[in-house]
Scaffold this motif. Sequence first.
Motif, short mmCIF file in Angstrom:
data_model
loop_
_atom_site.label_atom_id
_atom_site.label_comp_id
_atom_site.label_asym_id
_atom_site.label_seq_id
_atom_site.Cartn_x
_atom_site.Cartn_y
_atom_site.Cartn_z
N TRP A 94 36.22 -0.12 20.56
CA TRP A 94 37.46 -0.20 21.33
C TRP A 94 38.66 -0.56 20.47
CZ3 TRP A 94 37.34 2.22 25.69
CH2 TRP A 94 36.12 2.40 26.32
N LYS A 95 38.47 -1.41 19.44
CA LYS A 95 39.58 -1.73 18.52
C LYS A 95 39.98 -0.49 17.72
CE LYS A 95 38.50 -6.62 17.92
NZ LYS A 95 37.98 -7.63 17.00
N LEU A 96 38.98 0.23 17.20
CA LEU A 96 39.28 1.43 16.43
C LEU A 96 39.93 2.49 17.31
CD1 LEU A 96 39.08 3.04 13.78
CD2 LEU A 96 36.77 3.73 14.47
N ALA A 97 39.42 2.64 18.53
CA ALA A 97 40.00 3.62 19.46
C ALA A 97 41.45 3.27 19.78
CB ALA A 97 39.17 3.69 20.74
N SER A 98 41.74 1.99 19.98
CA SER A 98 43.12 1.57 20.28
C SER A 98 44.05 1.88 19.12
CB SER A 98 43.16 0.08 20.61
OG SER A 98 42.37 -0.20 21.73
N ALA A 99 43.61 1.55 17.90
CA ALA A 99 44.44 1.81 16.72
C ALA A 99 44.68 3.30 16.54
CB ALA A 99 43.78 1.22 15.48
N LEU A 100 43.63 4.10 16.66
CA LEU A 100 43.77 5.55 16.50
C LEU A 100 44.63 6.17 17.60
CD1 LEU A 100 40.13 6.53 15.40
CD2 LEU A 100 42.18 6.37 13.96
N LEU A 101 44.53 5.62 18.81
CA LEU A 101 45.33 6.13 19.92
C LEU A 101 46.82 5.91 19.66
CD1 LEU A 101 45.17 7.44 22.72
CD2 LEU A 101 45.11 5.14 23.68
N VAL A 102 47.16 4.71 19.20
CA VAL A 102 48.57 4.41 18.89
C VAL A 102 49.07 5.33 17.77
CG1 VAL A 102 50.10 2.65 17.93
CG2 VAL A 102 48.48 2.03 19.72
N ILE A 103 48.26 5.47 16.72
CA ILE A 103 48.66 6.34 15.60
C ILE A 103 48.83 7.78 16.06
CG2 ILE A 103 47.87 7.32 13.40
CD1 ILE A 103 46.52 4.55 12.90
N ALA A 104 47.90 8.26 16.89
CA ALA A 104 47.96 9.65 17.36
C ALA A 104 49.21 9.91 18.18
CB ALA A 104 46.71 9.98 18.17
N ILE A 105 49.52 9.00 19.08
CA ILE A 105 50.67 9.22 19.98
C ILE A 105 51.99 8.99 19.25
CG2 ILE A 105 51.83 8.37 22.05
CD1 ILE A 105 49.03 7.89 23.24
N MET B 150 52.79 17.73 21.42
CA MET B 150 51.89 17.87 20.28
C MET B 150 50.70 16.91 20.36
SD MET B 150 54.21 18.66 16.93
CE MET B 150 55.30 17.24 17.03
N VAL B 151 50.73 15.95 21.26
CA VAL B 151 49.67 14.94 21.34
C VAL B 151 48.31 15.53 21.73
CG1 VAL B 151 48.93 12.83 22.49
CG2 VAL B 151 51.28 13.04 21.69
N PRO B 152 48.21 16.32 22.80
CA PRO B 152 46.86 16.77 23.20
C PRO B 152 46.33 17.89 22.32
CG PRO B 152 48.49 17.57 24.78
CD PRO B 152 49.23 16.73 23.77
N ARG B 153 45.33 17.59 21.55
CA ARG B 153 44.64 18.57 20.71
C ARG B 153 43.14 18.36 20.85
NH1 ARG B 153 48.45 20.65 21.34
NH2 ARG B 153 50.14 21.23 19.99
N GLY B 154 42.66 18.28 22.10
CA GLY B 154 41.30 17.88 22.39
C GLY B 154 40.23 18.80 21.86
#
Length: 194
Positions: free
Chosen positions: A101-112, A136-140
């Motif tokens: 969850w920490k890694l996901a939060s960090a990557l989410l902030v960086i991605a957005i 440009m954010v959604p590249r699922g």
Amino acid sequence: MVVCLIMLFSYLAHLAGAPLILGGFAVGIAMGQRFRLHVAQHLRVPFAAAINRAMDAAPHLSEHLEDQIRPLIRVFTPVFFVMVGVSLDLRTVDWGSAFVWKLASALLVIAIVGKCLAGYCIPENRMRQAVIGLAMVPRGEVGLIFTQVGLANRLLNTEAYAALLIVIALTTALPPFALKAIYARWHLNAAPGE
């Protein structure tokens, strides 16, 4: 012809040990309206000048190709997502791990934040810059492919895999709602001619 090119370049990507989607991307870029083989001409790649002349002679080629290929997209897109969904094994993930969850939060902030800031590099008004960045954010689908390749080749452990799945899911699901809200507000408040 375009479908044959996509399959050929996908096969070449496979032979090179890369994901098949890279071949499709290469063809998509080559068929884009603004693509030119300037570098290829200087490197004396065969047919570069002829390809450039053909692209100049058909300025609306990319729109025409999109119209022609749309039925194939409608057939194969659901198949693609079903295949990716079937290949996901969520039982291998420890969803209670704090690291995930920490890694996901960090990557989410960086991605957005990274993609939204990139929108401000385009010479448009502020509203359009924000919309372009957010779009440009959604590249699922691409993220799912590379995440699967990384896990299959043991480049990712299950925790990094889980964090990336969370980021992919959120960045794919949330931006359309944000864009819809922005467009609804923008069209209500837009001055005539904007």
